[in-house]
Scaffold this active site. Sequence first.
Site, PDB file in Angstrom:
ATOM      1  N   ASP A   1       0.847  -1.205   0.000  1.00 53.76           N
ATOM      2  CA  ASP A   1       0.000   0.000   0.000  1.00 53.76           C
ATOM      3  C   ASP A   1       0.879   1.250   0.000  1.00 53.76           C
ATOM      4  O   ASP A   1       0.846   2.038   0.940  1.00 53.76           O
ATOM      5  CB  ASP A   1      -0.955  -0.007   1.215  1.00 53.76           C
ATOM      6  CG  ASP A   1      -0.235   0.021   2.559  1.00 53.76           C
ATOM      7  OD1 ASP A   1       0.960  -0.378   2.616  1.00 53.76           O
ATOM      8  OD2 ASP A   1      -0.836   0.474   3.546  1.00 53.76           O
TER       9      ASP A   1
ATOM     10  N   HIS B   1       9.878   0.150   7.938  1.00 52.04           N
ATOM     11  CA  HIS B   1       9.166  -1.085   8.304  1.00 52.04           C
ATOM     12  C   HIS B   1       9.175  -2.161   7.209  1.00 52.04           C
ATOM     13  O   HIS B   1       9.624  -3.286   7.419  1.00 52.04           O
ATOM     14  CB  HIS B   1       7.692  -0.767   8.593  1.00 52.04           C
ATOM     15  CG  HIS B   1       7.453   0.287   9.600  1.00 52.04           C
ATOM     16  ND1 HIS B   1       7.579   0.069  10.952  1.00 52.04           N
ATOM     17  CD2 HIS B   1       7.074   1.586   9.461  1.00 52.04           C
ATOM     18  CE1 HIS B   1       7.280   1.178  11.605  1.00 52.04           C
ATOM     19  NE2 HIS B   1       6.972   2.115  10.728  1.00 52.04           N
ATOM     20  N   ASP B   2       8.569  -1.827   6.062  1.00 52.42           N
ATOM     21  CA  ASP B   2       8.198  -2.868   5.103  1.00 52.42           C
ATOM     22  C   ASP B   2       9.382  -3.617   4.478  1.00 52.42           C
ATOM     23  O   ASP B   2       9.280  -4.834   4.239  1.00 52.42           O
ATOM     24  CB  ASP B   2       7.307  -2.268   4.010  1.00 52.42           C
ATOM     25  CG  ASP B   2       5.975  -1.787   4.573  1.00 52.42           C
ATOM     26  OD1 ASP B   2       5.572  -2.263   5.648  1.00 52.42           O
ATOM     27  OD2 ASP B   2       5.348  -0.923   3.934  1.00 52.42           O
TER      28      ASP B   2
ATOM     29  N   PHE C   1      -0.650  -0.397  12.632  1.00 51.23           N
ATOM     30  CA  PHE C   1      -1.545   0.095  11.583  1.00 51.23           C
ATOM     31  C   PHE C   1      -2.083  -1.005  10.665  1.00 51.23           C
ATOM     32  O   PHE C   1      -3.303  -1.101  10.438  1.00 51.23           O
ATOM     33  CB  PHE C   1      -0.829   1.174  10.756  1.00 51.23           C
ATOM     34  CG  PHE C   1      -1.649   1.704   9.615  1.00 51.23           C
ATOM     35  CD1 PHE C   1      -2.642   2.656   9.826  1.00 51.23           C
ATOM     36  CD2 PHE C   1      -1.439   1.259   8.318  1.00 51.23           C
ATOM     37  CE1 PHE C   1      -3.407   3.139   8.775  1.00 51.23           C
ATOM     38  CE2 PHE C   1      -2.200   1.741   7.262  1.00 51.23           C
ATOM     39  CZ  PHE C   1      -3.188   2.685   7.494  1.00 51.23           C
ATOM     40  N   ASN C   2      -1.211  -1.829  10.075  1.00 51.58           N
ATOM     41  CA  ASN C   2      -1.672  -2.799   9.070  1.00 51.58           C
ATOM     42  C   ASN C   2      -2.702  -3.770   9.651  1.00 51.58           C
ATOM     43  O   ASN C   2      -3.650  -4.168   8.968  1.00 51.58           O
ATOM     44  CB  ASN C   2      -0.495  -3.597   8.491  1.00 51.58           C
ATOM     45  CG  ASN C   2       0.384  -2.752   7.595  1.00 51.58           C
ATOM     46  OD1 ASN C   2      -0.045  -1.718   7.088  1.00 51.58           O
ATOM     47  ND2 ASN C   2       1.632  -3.180   7.414  1.00 51.58           N
TER      48      ASN C   2
ATOM     49  N   ASN D   1      -2.419   2.777   3.554  1.00 50.59           N
ATOM     50  CA  ASN D   1      -1.835   4.097   3.819  1.00 50.59           C
ATOM     51  C   ASN D   1      -2.633   5.199   3.123  1.00 50.59           C
ATOM     52  O   ASN D   1      -2.721   6.316   3.628  1.00 50.59           O
ATOM     53  CB  ASN D   1      -0.391   4.145   3.330  1.00 50.59           C
ATOM     54  CG  ASN D   1       0.553   3.399   4.249  1.00 50.59           C
ATOM     55  OD1 ASN D   1       0.365   3.399   5.466  1.00 50.59           O
ATOM     56  ND2 ASN D   1       1.551   2.750   3.680  1.00 50.59           N
TER      57      ASN D   1
ATOM     58  N   ASP E   1       6.820   1.145   1.863  1.00 45.65           N
ATOM     59  CA  ASP E   1       6.457   0.179   0.805  1.00 45.65           C
ATOM     60  C   ASP E   1       7.241   0.468  -0.474  1.00 45.65           C
ATOM     61  O   ASP E   1       7.622  -0.463  -1.192  1.00 45.65           O
ATOM     62  CB  ASP E   1       4.961   0.302   0.448  1.00 45.65           C
ATOM     63  CG  ASP E   1       4.042   0.072   1.621  1.00 45.65           C
ATOM     64  OD1 ASP E   1       3.519  -1.034   1.777  1.00 45.65           O
ATOM     65  OD2 ASP E   1       3.843   1.032   2.380  1.00 45.65           O
TER      66      ASP E   1
ATOM     67  N   THR F   1       2.705  -6.086   2.855  1.00 41.95           N
ATOM     68  CA  THR F   1       3.245  -4.970   3.641  1.00 41.95           C
ATOM     69  C   THR F   1       2.187  -3.880   3.865  1.00 41.95           C
ATOM     70  O   THR F   1       2.527  -2.730   4.125  1.00 41.95           O
ATOM     71  CB  THR F   1       4.497  -4.371   2.972  1.00 41.95           C
ATOM     72  OG1 THR F   1       4.123  -3.838   1.681  1.00 41.95           O
ATOM     73  CG2 THR F   1       5.597  -5.389   2.802  1.00 41.95           C
TER      74      THR F   1
HETATM   75  C1  BDR Z   1       3.026  -0.003   8.571  1.00 43.63           C
HETATM   76  O1  BDR Z   1       1.985   0.949   8.364  1.00 43.63           O
HETATM   77  C2  BDR Z   1       2.247   1.719   7.246  1.00 43.63           C
HETATM   78  O2  BDR Z   1       2.087   3.075   7.533  1.00 43.63           O
HETATM   79  C3  BDR Z   1       3.639   1.399   6.769  1.00 43.63           C
HETATM   80  O3  BDR Z   1       3.697   1.395   5.361  1.00 43.63           O
HETATM   81  C4  BDR Z   1       3.891   0.024   7.328  1.00 43.63           C
HETATM   82  O4  BDR Z   1       3.453  -0.988   6.441  1.00 43.63           O
HETATM   83  C5  BDR Z   1       3.749   0.331   9.839  1.00 43.63           C
HETATM   84  O5  BDR Z   1       2.868   0.275  10.914  1.00 43.63           O
HETATM   85 CA    CA Z   2       2.890  -0.547   4.150  1.00 46.34          CA
END
Ligand code: BDR
Ligand code: CA
Length: 314
Positions: A9, A238-239, A164-165, A38, A14, A123
Amino acid sequence: MTPIILDCDPGHDDAIAIMLAAGDPAVDLLAITTVAGNQTLDKTTLNARRVCTLAGVHDVPIAAGCARPLTRPLQVAADVHGESGLDGPRFGEPAVPVVGEHAVDLVHRLLQEHPEPVTLVPTGPLTNIALLLTRYPGDAARIREIVLMGGSTERGNVGPYAEFNIFVDPEAAAIVFGSGVPVTMCGLNVTHQALVTPEVVARLEDLGGDLGPVCAELMTFFASTYKKLWGFEAPPLHDPVAVARVIDPALVECVDAHVAIEVVGAHTRGATCVDLHGYLGEPPNAKVAVGLDAPRFFDRLVGALEDLRAGQVS
Ligand code: BDR
Ligand code: CA
Protein backbone atom coordinates in the site's frame (compact mmCIF):
# COMPACT_ATOMS: atom_id res chain seq x y z
CA MET A 1 15.88 -17.32 -6.32
CA THR A 2 12.77 -17.34 -4.17
CA PRO A 3 9.61 -16.44 -6.12
CA ILE A 4 7.63 -13.76 -4.30
CA ILE A 5 4.57 -11.57 -4.75
CA LEU A 6 4.63 -8.23 -2.93
CA ASP A 7 1.21 -7.04 -1.74
CA CYS A 8 1.57 -3.42 -0.66
CA ASP A 9 0.00 0.00 0.00
CA PRO A 10 2.71 2.50 -1.00
CA GLY A 11 3.52 4.33 1.29
CA HIS A 12 7.12 5.52 1.74
CA ASP A 13 8.47 2.31 3.26
CA ASP A 14 6.46 0.18 0.80
CA ALA A 15 8.16 2.12 -2.00
CA ILE A 16 11.57 1.07 -0.71
CA ALA A 17 10.28 -2.49 -0.24
CA ILE A 18 9.29 -2.58 -3.92
CA MET A 19 12.79 -1.48 -4.92
CA LEU A 20 14.48 -3.99 -2.61
CA ALA A 21 12.31 -6.81 -3.99
CA ALA A 22 12.96 -5.77 -7.57
CA GLY A 23 16.68 -5.20 -7.14
CA ASP A 24 17.91 -8.05 -4.96
CA PRO A 25 19.06 -11.18 -6.82
CA ALA A 26 17.85 -13.58 -4.11
CA VAL A 27 14.18 -13.03 -4.94
CA ASP A 28 12.19 -13.27 -8.16
CA LEU A 29 9.44 -10.63 -8.00
CA LEU A 30 6.51 -12.18 -9.91
CA ALA A 31 3.99 -9.40 -9.29
CA ILE A 32 3.14 -6.34 -7.24
CA THR A 33 -0.41 -6.13 -5.92
CA THR A 34 -1.93 -3.14 -4.19
CA VAL A 35 -4.43 -2.69 -1.39
CA ALA A 36 -6.06 0.25 0.35
CA GLY A 37 -4.23 1.20 3.52
CA ASN A 38 -1.83 4.10 3.82
CA GLN A 39 -4.05 5.77 1.23
CA THR A 40 -7.03 4.87 -0.94
CA LEU A 41 -6.57 2.11 -3.54
CA ASP A 42 -6.38 4.50 -6.50
CA LYS A 43 -3.51 6.33 -4.81
CA THR A 44 -1.57 3.25 -3.63
CA THR A 45 -1.87 1.77 -7.12
CA LEU A 46 -0.70 4.98 -8.77
CA ASN A 47 2.19 5.08 -6.30
CA ALA A 48 3.25 1.52 -7.15
CA ARG A 49 3.35 2.54 -10.82
CA ARG A 50 5.33 5.68 -9.95
CA VAL A 51 7.90 3.70 -7.98
CA CYS A 52 8.32 1.10 -10.73
CA THR A 53 8.72 3.85 -13.32
CA LEU A 54 11.35 5.58 -11.19
CA ALA A 55 13.23 2.33 -10.54
CA GLY A 56 13.06 1.11 -14.14
CA VAL A 57 10.93 -1.91 -13.21
CA HIS A 58 8.88 -2.47 -16.37
CA ASP A 59 8.50 -6.25 -16.46
CA VAL A 60 6.60 -6.90 -13.21
CA PRO A 61 2.77 -6.87 -13.45
CA ILE A 62 0.95 -4.51 -11.08
CA ALA A 63 -2.64 -5.33 -10.13
CA ALA A 64 -5.06 -3.42 -7.92
CA GLY A 65 -6.89 -5.32 -5.20
CA CYS A 66 -9.34 -4.45 -2.44
CA ALA A 67 -10.46 -0.85 -1.99
CA ARG A 68 -11.61 -1.33 1.59
CA PRO A 69 -11.20 -3.73 4.51
CA LEU A 70 -13.34 -6.89 4.66
CA THR A 71 -15.99 -5.52 7.02
CA ARG A 72 -14.97 -2.03 8.17
CA PRO A 73 -14.59 1.41 6.66
CA LEU A 74 -11.09 2.27 5.49
CA GLN A 75 -8.84 4.33 7.75
CA VAL A 76 -5.85 5.82 5.90
CA ALA A 77 -2.55 7.17 7.25
CA ALA A 78 -2.36 10.60 5.61
CA ASP A 79 -0.72 11.94 8.77
CA VAL A 80 2.25 9.62 8.16
CA HIS A 81 2.43 9.40 4.34
CA GLY A 82 0.66 12.59 3.17
CA GLU A 83 -2.38 13.13 0.96
CA SER A 84 -0.79 11.35 -2.00
CA GLY A 85 0.46 8.47 0.15
CA LEU A 86 3.93 9.25 -1.17
CA ASP A 87 4.41 12.92 -0.32
CA GLY A 88 7.82 14.56 -0.68
CA PRO A 89 9.33 14.20 -4.14
CA ARG A 90 7.69 15.14 -7.43
CA PHE A 91 6.90 12.23 -9.72
CA GLY A 92 6.35 12.40 -13.46
CA GLU A 93 3.66 10.48 -15.34
CA PRO A 94 3.95 6.74 -14.63
CA ALA A 95 5.16 4.73 -17.62
CA VAL A 96 4.07 1.31 -16.38
CA PRO A 97 0.44 0.16 -16.59
CA VAL A 98 -1.83 -1.58 -14.15
CA VAL A 99 -3.17 -4.90 -15.43
CA GLY A 100 -6.92 -5.44 -15.81
CA GLU A 101 -7.09 -8.47 -13.51
CA HIS A 102 -8.07 -8.05 -9.83
CA ALA A 103 -5.07 -8.57 -7.56
CA VAL A 104 -6.61 -11.64 -5.94
CA ASP A 105 -7.24 -13.28 -9.31
CA LEU A 106 -3.72 -12.44 -10.51
CA VAL A 107 -2.18 -13.98 -7.39
CA HIS A 108 -4.42 -17.05 -7.77
CA ARG A 109 -3.36 -17.50 -11.39
CA LEU A 110 0.35 -17.06 -10.62
CA LEU A 111 0.12 -19.56 -7.75
CA GLN A 112 -1.42 -22.10 -10.13
CA GLU A 113 1.03 -21.43 -12.95
CA HIS A 114 4.30 -21.25 -11.05
CA PRO A 115 6.18 -24.55 -10.92
CA GLU A 116 7.01 -24.16 -7.23
CA PRO A 117 5.18 -22.71 -4.21
CA VAL A 118 5.38 -18.92 -3.99
CA THR A 119 6.09 -16.68 -0.98
CA LEU A 120 3.63 -13.84 -0.37
CA VAL A 121 5.00 -10.67 1.22
CA PRO A 122 2.17 -8.40 2.43
CA THR A 123 3.25 -4.97 3.64
CA GLY A 124 -0.19 -3.38 4.03
CA PRO A 125 -3.53 -4.45 5.51
CA LEU A 126 -4.12 -8.16 4.88
CA THR A 127 -7.41 -7.73 2.97
CA ASN A 128 -6.20 -9.13 -0.38
CA ILE A 129 -4.51 -12.13 1.22
CA ALA A 130 -7.54 -12.98 3.36
CA LEU A 131 -9.81 -12.71 0.33
CA LEU A 132 -7.50 -15.00 -1.66
CA LEU A 133 -7.52 -17.64 1.09
CA THR A 134 -11.31 -17.40 1.40
CA ARG A 135 -12.13 -17.37 -2.30
CA TYR A 136 -9.53 -19.98 -3.31
CA PRO A 137 -8.95 -22.24 -0.27
CA GLY A 138 -6.90 -24.67 -2.38
CA ASP A 139 -4.31 -21.94 -2.93
CA ALA A 140 -3.00 -22.40 0.62
CA ALA A 141 -1.02 -25.42 -0.58
CA ARG A 142 0.58 -23.33 -3.33
CA ILE A 143 1.87 -20.69 -0.89
CA ARG A 144 5.30 -21.45 0.50
CA GLU A 145 4.89 -18.93 3.29
CA ILE A 146 3.46 -15.51 4.10
CA VAL A 147 6.10 -13.11 5.40
CA LEU A 148 4.31 -9.97 6.50
CA MET A 149 5.02 -6.59 8.00
CA GLY A 150 2.50 -6.00 10.75
CA GLY A 151 1.78 -6.28 14.43
CA SER A 152 4.11 -5.94 17.36
CA THR A 153 5.28 -7.95 20.36
CA GLU A 154 5.25 -4.66 22.25
CA ARG A 155 3.25 -1.44 21.83
CA GLY A 156 1.43 -0.21 18.74
CA ASN A 157 1.55 2.85 16.51
CA VAL A 158 -2.15 3.51 15.94
CA GLY A 159 -3.40 2.50 19.38
CA PRO A 160 -1.69 1.53 22.61
CA TYR A 161 -1.23 -2.04 21.34
CA ALA A 162 -2.31 -1.99 17.69
CA GLU A 163 -0.05 -1.62 14.67
CA PHE A 164 -1.55 0.10 11.58
CA ASN A 165 -1.67 -2.80 9.07
CA ILE A 166 -3.43 -5.12 11.52
CA PHE A 167 -5.64 -2.37 12.96
CA VAL A 168 -7.04 -1.38 9.56
CA ASP A 169 -8.32 -4.90 8.82
CA PRO A 170 -8.14 -7.14 11.91
CA GLU A 171 -10.67 -9.62 10.48
CA ALA A 172 -8.36 -10.18 7.51
CA ALA A 173 -5.39 -10.63 9.83
CA ALA A 174 -7.32 -13.20 11.87
CA ILE A 175 -8.02 -15.18 8.68
CA VAL A 176 -4.35 -15.12 7.66
CA PHE A 177 -2.98 -16.13 11.07
CA GLY A 178 -5.62 -18.86 11.33
CA SER A 179 -5.11 -20.21 7.82
CA GLY A 180 -2.53 -22.88 8.54
CA VAL A 181 -0.19 -21.37 5.94
CA PRO A 182 3.27 -20.76 7.47
CA VAL A 183 3.28 -17.13 8.60
CA THR A 184 6.23 -14.96 9.61
CA MET A 185 5.35 -11.70 11.37
CA CYS A 186 7.80 -8.79 11.19
CA GLY A 187 6.37 -6.30 13.66
CA LEU A 188 7.21 -2.89 15.06
CA ASN A 189 9.46 -4.43 17.71
CA VAL A 190 11.99 -5.20 14.94
CA THR A 191 11.15 -2.60 12.29
CA HIS A 192 11.83 0.14 14.84
CA GLN A 193 15.45 -1.03 14.68
CA ALA A 194 15.64 -0.25 10.93
CA LEU A 195 16.19 3.46 11.43
CA VAL A 196 16.94 5.65 8.45
CA THR A 197 19.63 7.82 9.98
CA PRO A 198 21.13 10.81 8.13
CA GLU A 199 24.00 8.49 7.17
CA VAL A 200 21.55 6.14 5.45
CA VAL A 201 19.87 9.08 3.69
CA ALA A 202 23.32 10.16 2.43
CA ARG A 203 23.94 6.64 1.07
CA LEU A 204 20.62 6.81 -0.78
CA GLU A 205 21.42 10.25 -2.19
CA ASP A 206 24.80 8.92 -3.39
CA LEU A 207 23.04 6.36 -5.61
CA GLY A 208 22.70 9.19 -8.11
CA GLY A 209 20.46 9.48 -11.18
CA ASP A 210 16.80 10.13 -10.36
CA LEU A 211 16.64 7.16 -8.04
CA GLY A 212 19.04 8.41 -5.35
CA PRO A 213 17.60 11.88 -4.78
CA VAL A 214 13.98 10.67 -4.89
CA CYS A 215 14.69 7.93 -2.32
CA ALA A 216 16.42 10.52 -0.15
CA GLU A 217 13.47 12.93 -0.49
CA LEU A 218 11.02 10.16 0.37
CA MET A 219 12.96 9.38 3.53
CA THR A 220 13.29 13.06 4.43
CA PHE A 221 9.49 13.49 4.27
CA PHE A 222 9.00 10.26 6.24
CA ALA A 223 11.49 11.53 8.83
CA SER A 224 9.51 14.73 9.24
CA THR A 225 6.22 12.95 10.02
CA TYR A 226 7.89 10.44 12.36
CA LYS A 227 9.54 13.32 14.20
CA LYS A 228 6.28 15.25 14.44
CA LEU A 229 3.99 12.36 15.40
CA TRP A 230 6.26 10.20 17.55
CA GLY A 231 9.42 12.21 18.25
CA PHE A 232 11.64 9.74 16.35
CA GLU A 233 15.09 11.13 15.46
CA ALA A 234 15.11 8.82 12.40
CA PRO A 235 12.16 7.05 10.76
CA PRO A 236 11.77 3.25 10.78
CA LEU A 237 11.85 1.46 7.43
CA HIS A 238 9.17 -1.09 8.30
CA ASP A 239 8.20 -2.87 5.10
CA PRO A 240 11.63 -3.71 3.64
CA VAL A 241 12.31 -5.78 6.77
CA ALA A 242 9.74 -8.36 5.61
CA VAL A 243 11.36 -8.51 2.16
CA ALA A 244 14.78 -8.82 3.80
CA ARG A 245 13.61 -11.78 5.84
CA VAL A 246 12.88 -13.65 2.59
CA ILE A 247 16.12 -12.50 0.93
CA ASP A 248 18.31 -13.67 3.81
CA PRO A 249 16.51 -15.21 6.80
CA ALA A 250 19.61 -14.66 8.96
CA LEU A 251 18.98 -10.90 8.83
CA VAL A 252 15.81 -11.25 10.91
CA GLU A 253 15.84 -13.55 13.94
CA CYS A 254 12.50 -15.24 14.66
CA VAL A 255 10.93 -17.40 17.35
CA ASP A 256 7.90 -19.69 17.12
CA ALA A 257 4.82 -18.39 18.95
CA HIS A 258 1.06 -18.35 18.95
CA VAL A 259 -0.37 -15.06 17.69
CA ALA A 260 -4.02 -14.14 18.27
CA ILE A 261 -5.57 -11.08 16.67
CA GLU A 262 -7.66 -8.82 18.89
CA VAL A 263 -10.73 -8.29 16.71
CA VAL A 264 -13.17 -6.88 19.28
CA GLY A 265 -10.99 -5.65 22.17
CA ALA A 266 -12.55 -2.82 24.16
CA HIS A 267 -9.26 -0.91 24.12
CA THR A 268 -7.03 -3.11 22.01
CA ARG A 269 -8.68 -3.69 18.62
CA GLY A 270 -6.04 -4.75 16.12
CA ALA A 271 -3.50 -5.82 18.72
CA THR A 272 -1.37 -8.87 17.99
CA CYS A 273 -1.44 -10.97 21.16
CA VAL A 274 1.93 -12.73 20.81
CA ASP A 275 2.23 -15.50 23.38
CA LEU A 276 6.04 -15.54 23.61
CA HIS A 277 6.00 -17.63 26.80
CA GLY A 278 3.27 -20.12 25.93
CA TYR A 279 0.84 -19.02 28.66
CA LEU A 280 -2.19 -19.99 26.60
CA GLY A 281 -0.98 -23.49 25.78
CA GLU A 282 -1.82 -22.96 22.11
CA PRO A 283 0.49 -24.41 19.44
CA PRO A 284 2.61 -21.82 17.58
CA ASN A 285 0.95 -20.49 14.41
CA ALA A 286 3.69 -18.09 13.36
CA LYS A 287 7.35 -17.26 13.36
CA VAL A 288 7.67 -13.91 15.10
CA ALA A 289 10.59 -11.59 14.40
CA VAL A 290 12.50 -10.61 17.53
CA GLY A 291 15.83 -9.33 16.18
CA LEU A 292 17.28 -7.46 13.20
CA ASP A 293 20.87 -7.21 12.00
CA ALA A 294 20.41 -3.56 11.04
CA PRO A 295 23.89 -2.86 9.59
CA ARG A 296 23.71 -5.87 7.25
CA PHE A 297 20.07 -5.03 6.42
CA PHE A 298 21.02 -1.56 5.20
CA ASP A 299 24.06 -2.88 3.30
CA ARG A 300 21.83 -5.35 1.49
CA LEU A 301 19.22 -2.67 0.76
CA VAL A 302 21.74 -0.19 -0.63
CA GLY A 303 23.28 -3.00 -2.70
CA ALA A 304 19.90 -3.81 -4.26
CA LEU A 305 19.27 -0.15 -5.06
CA GLU A 306 22.74 0.12 -6.61
CA ASP A 307 21.90 -2.83 -8.84
CA LEU A 308 18.63 -1.21 -9.88
CA ARG A 309 20.44 2.02 -10.64
CA ALA A 310 23.13 0.19 -12.60
CA GLY A 311 20.40 -1.50 -14.65
CA GLN A 312 19.09 1.95 -15.59
CA VAL A 313 22.51 3.11 -16.72
CA SER A 314 23.40 0.05 -18.83
C1 BDR B 1 3.03 0.00 8.57
O1 BDR B 1 1.98 0.95 8.36
C2 BDR B 1 2.25 1.72 7.25
O2 BDR B 1 2.09 3.08 7.53
C3 BDR B 1 3.64 1.40 6.77
O3 BDR B 1 3.70 1.39 5.36
C4 BDR B 1 3.89 0.02 7.33
O4 BDR B 1 3.45 -0.99 6.44
C5 BDR B 1 3.75 0.33 9.84
O5 BDR B 1 2.87 0.27 10.91
CA1 CA C 1 2.89 -0.55 4.15
